[in-house]
Design an enzyme around this catalytic site. Structure first.
Site, PDB file in Angstrom:
ATOM      1  N   SER A  82      -4.847 -65.422  15.012  1.00 31.67           N
ATOM      2  CA  SER A  82      -3.417 -65.642  14.763  1.00 31.67           C
ATOM      3  C   SER A  82      -2.632 -65.542  16.065  1.00 31.67           C
ATOM      4  O   SER A  82      -2.591 -64.481  16.702  1.00 31.67           O
ATOM      5  CB  SER A  82      -2.893 -64.603  13.774  1.00 31.67           C
ATOM      6  OG  SER A  82      -1.475 -64.622  13.799  1.00 31.67           O
ATOM      7  N   ASP A  90       1.431 -68.733  12.207  1.00 29.15           N
ATOM      8  CA  ASP A  90       2.304 -68.088  11.226  1.00 29.15           C
ATOM      9  C   ASP A  90       3.723 -68.621  11.348  1.00 29.15           C
ATOM     10  O   ASP A  90       4.399 -68.396  12.347  1.00 29.15           O
ATOM     11  CB  ASP A  90       2.307 -66.573  11.449  1.00 29.15           C
ATOM     12  CG  ASP A  90       0.986 -65.944  11.049  1.00 29.15           C
ATOM     13  OD1 ASP A  90       0.611 -66.075   9.866  1.00 29.15           O
ATOM     14  OD2 ASP A  90       0.332 -65.333  11.907  1.00 29.15           O
ATOM     15  N   MET A 136      -3.370 -61.584   1.396  1.00 27.07           N
ATOM     16  CA  MET A 136      -2.628 -60.815   2.403  1.00 27.07           C
ATOM     17  C   MET A 136      -3.001 -59.343   2.262  1.00 27.07           C
ATOM     18  O   MET A 136      -2.885 -58.767   1.182  1.00 27.07           O
ATOM     19  CB  MET A 136      -1.115 -60.974   2.217  1.00 27.07           C
ATOM     20  CG  MET A 136      -0.547 -62.334   2.584  1.00 27.07           C
ATOM     21  SD  MET A 136      -0.889 -62.865   4.278  1.00 27.07           S
ATOM     22  CE  MET A 136      -0.167 -61.540   5.239  1.00 27.07           C
ATOM     23  N   HIS A 196       0.022 -71.152   8.197  1.00 26.50           N
ATOM     24  CA  HIS A 196       0.393 -70.214   7.130  1.00 26.50           C
ATOM     25  C   HIS A 196       1.912 -70.232   6.991  1.00 26.50           C
ATOM     26  O   HIS A 196       2.623 -69.672   7.828  1.00 26.50           O
ATOM     27  CB  HIS A 196      -0.129 -68.825   7.529  1.00 26.50           C
ATOM     28  CG  HIS A 196       0.192 -67.726   6.563  1.00 26.50           C
ATOM     29  ND1 HIS A 196      -0.020 -66.390   6.866  1.00 26.50           N
ATOM     30  CD2 HIS A 196       0.699 -67.750   5.301  1.00 26.50           C
ATOM     31  CE1 HIS A 196       0.347 -65.651   5.827  1.00 26.50           C
ATOM     32  NE2 HIS A 196       0.790 -66.444   4.872  1.00 26.50           N
ATOM     33  N   ASP A 213      -5.991 -61.809   5.638  1.00 21.06           N
ATOM     34  CA  ASP A 213      -5.026 -61.783   6.749  1.00 21.06           C
ATOM     35  C   ASP A 213      -4.247 -60.473   6.786  1.00 21.06           C
ATOM     36  O   ASP A 213      -3.546 -60.134   5.834  1.00 21.06           O
ATOM     37  CB  ASP A 213      -4.063 -62.973   6.537  1.00 21.06           C
ATOM     38  CG  ASP A 213      -3.047 -63.156   7.654  1.00 21.06           C
ATOM     39  OD1 ASP A 213      -3.102 -62.422   8.661  1.00 21.06           O
ATOM     40  OD2 ASP A 213      -2.184 -64.048   7.506  1.00 21.06           O
ATOM     41  N   HIS A 239      -4.849 -69.813  13.639  1.00 18.90           N
ATOM     42  CA  HIS A 239      -3.891 -69.432  12.596  1.00 18.90           C
ATOM     43  C   HIS A 239      -2.470 -69.422  13.164  1.00 18.90           C
ATOM     44  O   HIS A 239      -2.188 -68.734  14.143  1.00 18.90           O
ATOM     45  CB  HIS A 239      -4.271 -68.048  12.074  1.00 18.90           C
ATOM     46  CG  HIS A 239      -3.545 -67.615  10.851  1.00 18.90           C
ATOM     47  ND1 HIS A 239      -3.910 -68.000   9.577  1.00 18.90           N
ATOM     48  CD2 HIS A 239      -2.457 -66.814  10.692  1.00 18.90           C
ATOM     49  CE1 HIS A 239      -3.096 -67.453   8.691  1.00 18.90           C
ATOM     50  NE2 HIS A 239      -2.198 -66.726   9.338  1.00 18.90           N
ATOM     51  N   MET A 251       5.199 -69.030   5.635  1.00 23.21           N
ATOM     52  CA  MET A 251       5.906 -67.936   4.953  1.00 23.21           C
ATOM     53  C   MET A 251       7.375 -68.345   4.902  1.00 23.21           C
ATOM     54  O   MET A 251       8.230 -67.774   5.578  1.00 23.21           O
ATOM     55  CB  MET A 251       5.696 -66.624   5.729  1.00 23.21           C
ATOM     56  CG  MET A 251       4.306 -66.044   5.503  1.00 23.21           C
ATOM     57  SD  MET A 251       3.803 -64.910   6.817  1.00 23.21           S
ATOM     58  CE  MET A 251       3.168 -66.079   7.996  1.00 23.21           C
ATOM     59  N   MET A 260       7.440 -68.473   9.933  1.00 29.27           N
ATOM     60  CA  MET A 260       8.328 -67.580   9.168  1.00 29.27           C
ATOM     61  C   MET A 260       9.769 -68.052   9.298  1.00 29.27           C
ATOM     62  O   MET A 260      10.189 -68.471  10.376  1.00 29.27           O
ATOM     63  CB  MET A 260       8.215 -66.154   9.696  1.00 29.27           C
ATOM     64  CG  MET A 260       6.785 -65.634   9.735  1.00 29.27           C
ATOM     65  SD  MET A 260       6.725 -63.899  10.200  1.00 29.27           S
ATOM     66  CE  MET A 260       4.959 -63.681  10.429  1.00 29.27           C
TER      67      MET A 260
HETATM   68  C1  DX5 Z   1       1.506 -61.459   9.052  1.00 27.76           C
HETATM   69  C2  DX5 Z   1       0.746 -62.709   9.442  1.00 27.76           C
HETATM   70  C3  DX5 Z   1      -0.549 -62.465  10.097  1.00 27.76           C
HETATM   71  C4  DX5 Z   1      -0.486 -61.651  11.368  1.00 27.76           C
HETATM   72  C5  DX5 Z   1      -1.708 -60.797  11.383  1.00 27.76           C
HETATM   73  O1  DX5 Z   1       2.538 -61.812   8.218  1.00 27.76           O
HETATM   74  O2  DX5 Z   1       0.494 -63.523   8.315  1.00 27.76           O
HETATM   75  O3  DX5 Z   1      -1.279 -63.659  10.294  1.00 27.76           O
HETATM   76  O4  DX5 Z   1      -0.456 -62.420  12.538  1.00 27.76           O
HETATM   77  O5  DX5 Z   1      -1.626 -59.942  12.460  1.00 27.76           O
HETATM   78  P1  DX5 Z   1      -2.593 -58.671  12.599  1.00 27.76           P
HETATM   79  O6  DX5 Z   1      -3.989 -59.222  12.674  1.00 27.76           O
HETATM   80  O7  DX5 Z   1      -2.137 -58.064  13.858  1.00 27.76           O
HETATM   81  O8  DX5 Z   1      -2.370 -57.819  11.397  1.00 27.76           O
HETATM   82 ZN    ZN Z   2      -0.834 -65.268   8.653  1.00 31.63          ZN
END
Ligand code: DX5
Ligand code: ZN
Length: 217
Positions: A6, A33, A135, A64, A173, A31, A66, A35
């Site tokens: 990620s 993310d 998650m 991903h 994740d 990955h 969100m 948001m």
């Molecule tokens: C959190 C994300 C993850 C995040 C994981 O909302 O979806 O993908 O980057 O980070 P770590 O591995 O540090 O928990």
């Molecule tokens: Zn993620």
């Protein structure tokens, strides 16, 4: 086991260079993310950044989302180079329609569940998904602690998949590191997302090697 580093914990000032370091270990996915500051209390990156990375790395993009109103942006993310798009069950009013829409773009369609959301909510869409993302932290930030109760959820999902003869992948994740990755894989995870344990400190390529090496079973 497949790995999906990620970039949330990467150095955004040197993003491509961090990705290149990870690329050496040939991770199956990258990955990303996304948001929106509404569905989760943080804002990250959008299709422009993904498009800018397209063609600069050969790691397939695992996006991903969100975000609310994912339908509005799916086409843009697919065109930006996503190989997989994951939407949240909690953010989709018409989840089946959204998943079919992602598939119509010719890419993988996946669904994520927050820690508090039961697996039962996916009962009728499981045959249509390529991956289910469990998650193991509440979404929004990297570097949080793995929620232990999620082992049972991963095991239950693996059992459901087996008993219904389905073949989606189980992606996990949040909070995964060298100390717990073996247990997560043993519980049934096929794709491991890791942010801070890959990009947090040290060399991302070496960190991927260490994670893979920590899986014994
Ligand atoms: C959190 C994300 C993850 C995040 C994981 O909302 O979806 O993908 O980057 O980070 P770590 O591995 O540090 O928990
Ligand atoms: Zn993620």
């Amino acid at each position: 086991m497949e790995i999906s580093p990620s970039i949330l914990s990467a150095d955004f000032g040197n993003l491509l260079s961090d990705i290149k370091k990870a690329e050496k270990e040939k991770p199956e996915f990258l990955h990303i993310d996304v948001m929106d500051g509404h569905f989760v209390p943080n804002i990250t990156i959008g299709p422009l950044v993904i498009k800018a990375l397209k063609g600069k790395t050969n790691i397939p993009f695992d996006v991903h989302l969100m975000i609310e109103d994912a339908d509005k942006y799916i086409k843009e993310f697919a065109e930006a180079g996503a190989k997989n798009i994951t939407v949240h069950q909690e953010a989709c009013l018409h989840l089946d329609r959204t998943l079919q829409f992602i598939k119509s773009m010719g890419i993988m369609a996946s669904v994520a569940l927050n820690p508090a959301t039961p697996l039962e909510t996916l009962k009728y869409v499981l045959p249509s998904v390529d991956m289910v993302l469990i998650m193991t932290v509440n979404p929004g930030f990297g570097g949080q602690v793995f929620i232990e109760e999620m082992y049972e959820k991963i095991r239950e999902l693996a059992y459901i998949r087996e008993s219904r003869g389905l073949n989606f992948k189980i992606e996990v994740d949040g909070g995964i590191n060298v100390d717990n990755i073996n247990d997560v894989v043993f519980a049934g995870a096929d794709v491991i997302v890791a942010g801070s344990s890959i990009f947090g400190s040290g060399d991302p390529g070496d960190n991927i090697k260490k994670l893979r090496g920590a899986v014994k079973r």
